[in-house]
Design an enzyme around this catalytic site. Structure first.
Site, PDB file in Angstrom:
ATOM      1  N   ARG A  85       0.804  -1.217   0.000  1.00 54.41           N
ATOM      2  CA  ARG A  85       0.000   0.000   0.000  1.00 54.41           C
ATOM      3  C   ARG A  85       0.840   1.273   0.000  1.00 54.41           C
ATOM      4  NH1 ARG A  85      -2.269  -4.073   2.762  1.00 54.41           N
ATOM      5  NH2 ARG A  85      -4.476  -4.515   2.361  1.00 54.41           N
ATOM      6  N   HIS A 110      -0.897  -2.598  -4.492  1.00 58.80           N
ATOM      7  CA  HIS A 110      -0.275  -3.427  -5.532  1.00 58.80           C
ATOM      8  C   HIS A 110      -0.247  -2.733  -6.893  1.00 58.80           C
ATOM      9  CE1 HIS A 110       0.162  -6.466  -2.636  1.00 58.80           C
ATOM     10  NE2 HIS A 110      -0.975  -7.102  -2.776  1.00 58.80           N
ATOM     11  N   HIS A 185       2.747 -13.077  -5.525  1.00 59.51           N
ATOM     12  CA  HIS A 185       1.551 -13.236  -4.705  1.00 59.51           C
ATOM     13  C   HIS A 185       0.986 -14.656  -4.776  1.00 59.51           C
ATOM     14  CE1 HIS A 185      -1.968 -11.770  -2.508  1.00 59.51           C
ATOM     15  NE2 HIS A 185      -1.401 -10.586  -2.450  1.00 59.51           N
ATOM     16  N   ASP A 258      -2.207 -10.185   8.030  1.00 59.55           N
ATOM     17  CA  ASP A 258      -1.920  -9.493   6.775  1.00 59.55           C
ATOM     18  C   ASP A 258      -0.987  -8.338   7.118  1.00 59.55           C
ATOM     19  OD1 ASP A 258      -1.807  -8.651   4.179  1.00 59.55           O
ATOM     20  OD2 ASP A 258      -3.887  -7.960   4.056  1.00 59.55           O
ATOM     21  N   GLU A 330       4.937 -13.019   0.886  1.00 57.44           N
ATOM     22  CA  GLU A 330       5.307 -12.025  -0.121  1.00 57.44           C
ATOM     23  C   GLU A 330       6.594 -11.304   0.287  1.00 57.44           C
ATOM     24  OE1 GLU A 330       1.794  -9.499  -0.963  1.00 57.44           O
ATOM     25  OE2 GLU A 330       0.726 -10.949   0.288  1.00 57.44           O
TER      26      GLU A 330
END
Length: 370
Positions: A85, A110, A185, A258, A330
């Site tokens: 972000r 992204h 991803h 996350d 990631e």
């Protein structure tokens, strides 16, 4: 010996009608990978179990390009120009203000709504002296693409070695300063069955700190938080689901995991002639015995437990992809780095080249590969 098919197989077309290719890589260890030119997607990764047990699909995949073009989960794609972000989709670089359209709670995620995951990449086979199967996918991102400055030429090379390890080498150059943060991803499920989910997988993350987030997923101001004593402590192997439902504010803000972990030894220098990598994470499925280790040259690891997968899409076998059916590991730079001078810089300038490496290895296959 590993090999890539000399001629790619067709795999449908983009929404605008351009043909998509599917390249297959095979290894002497029994690992097989398939890569799409749409989104540079890792469409398949079939990995045997210990003691030559039959291979299983260990990444979540979709059946056709139409599904990849309409889903919002970035399954298996290379994302950019800036992974993760950027606050309010804005940043200042060399005195100029730039705006990226928001696509996630007011922030850009992204690379924006039309990121690299929705582009058609060019593919070419790479000849290697060690005989490893290798394919390079390339993309040109023009100046102003999604609001980013500079024309960017980017490539990712997938190489499948004889021991079954899959290496991703990223490269990018630009004609004017621009922030770049690339990641992969893939959603991993080592059991080969998304219905089983990943909450019983064992995860180790080689990080003693992580970046707490606000309600929109952006890192909070201040220094990284220690993981010790928190649900974010994976310094030793722990079930992913062991503490994911605890009444923790950070878990509540993301609906689970996350977050970006700050990898230990993140300032490790590059080796002579190649990028130095260190281990970032280890994932184990006790049921199948499969083990994945992730090594990277990047400073951070975003761990996403797939809680937003809602069953709206089926995989290659028609199985619905629901919450926690896969786990993303990631490798990347830190979120919102263009607005955070305290983070390692993501600015790429014309006299530089971005080089980054991530390796997905399967140590349970070592004996087989030998």
């Amino acid at each position: 010996m590993s090999f890539a098919v000399p001629f790619p197989a067709p795999f449908g077309a983009t929404p605008s009608g351009l043909p998509v290719e599917r390249w297959t890589l095979r290894s002497a260890s029994g690992v097989e990978a398939a890569v799409l030119t749409y989104g540079a997607v890792l469409h398949s990764l079939r990995v045997p179990g210990p003691e030559r047990r039959p291979p299983a699909e260990v990444v979540l995949s979709l059946p056709d390009v139409k599904h990849y073009a309409t889903h919002g989960a970035y399954l298996g794609a290379v994302v950019g120009r800036f992974a993760n972000r950027i606050a309010a989709g804005t940043f200042t670089l060399d005195g100029a203000r730039h705006h990226i359209p928001g696509n996630d709670r007011g922030n850009s995620l992204h690379g924006g709504a039309d990121g690299f995951d929705r582009r058609l990449w060019r593919a070419e086979r790479c000849e290697r002296p060690d005989g490893a199967a290798s394919v390079r996918l390339s993309l040109d991102s023009p100046h102003g693409d999604q609001g980013f400055p500079g024309s960017l030429q980017v490539s990712v090379t997938y190489t499948l070695a004889s021991d079954g390890s899959l290496t991703l080498d990223y490269h990018a150059v630009t004609d004017r300063p621009t922030p770049v943060n690339l990641t992969h991803h893939a959603y991993f499920n080592l059991s080969g069955n998304p219905d089983r989910g990943v909450l019983d997988h064992l995860l180790t993350v080689d990080a003693s700190a992580y970046l707490p987030i606000d309600e929109t997923g952006l890192p909070l101001p201040g220094t990284p938080a220690p993981v010790a004593g928190s649900p974010f402590d994976f310094t030793r192997a722990r079930r992913i689901g062991a503490r994911i439902a605890e009444p923790d504010e950070q878990l509540a803000r993301a609906g689970g995991y996350d977050h970006c972990w700050v990898l230990d030894d993140r300032d490790r220098p590059s080796g002579e002639g190649q990028l130095a990598v260190r281990r970032a994470a280890r994932l184990e499925d006790p049921g199948s015995g499969r083990v994945l280790e992730v090594h990277t040259s990047e400073p951070g690891l975003q761990v996403y437990a797939g809680q937003q997968l809602d069953g709206g899409f089926g995989d290659l076998l028609g199985r619905r992809l629901g919450a926690h059916s896969g786990l993303c590991l990631e490798t990347q730079h830190f979120p919102d780095s263009p607005n955070r001078p305290d983070y390692p810089s993501t600015v790429l300038r014309p006299d530089q080249a971005l080089r980054s490496r991530t390796v997905f290895g399967f140590p349970h296959l070592t004996a087989v590969a030998r």
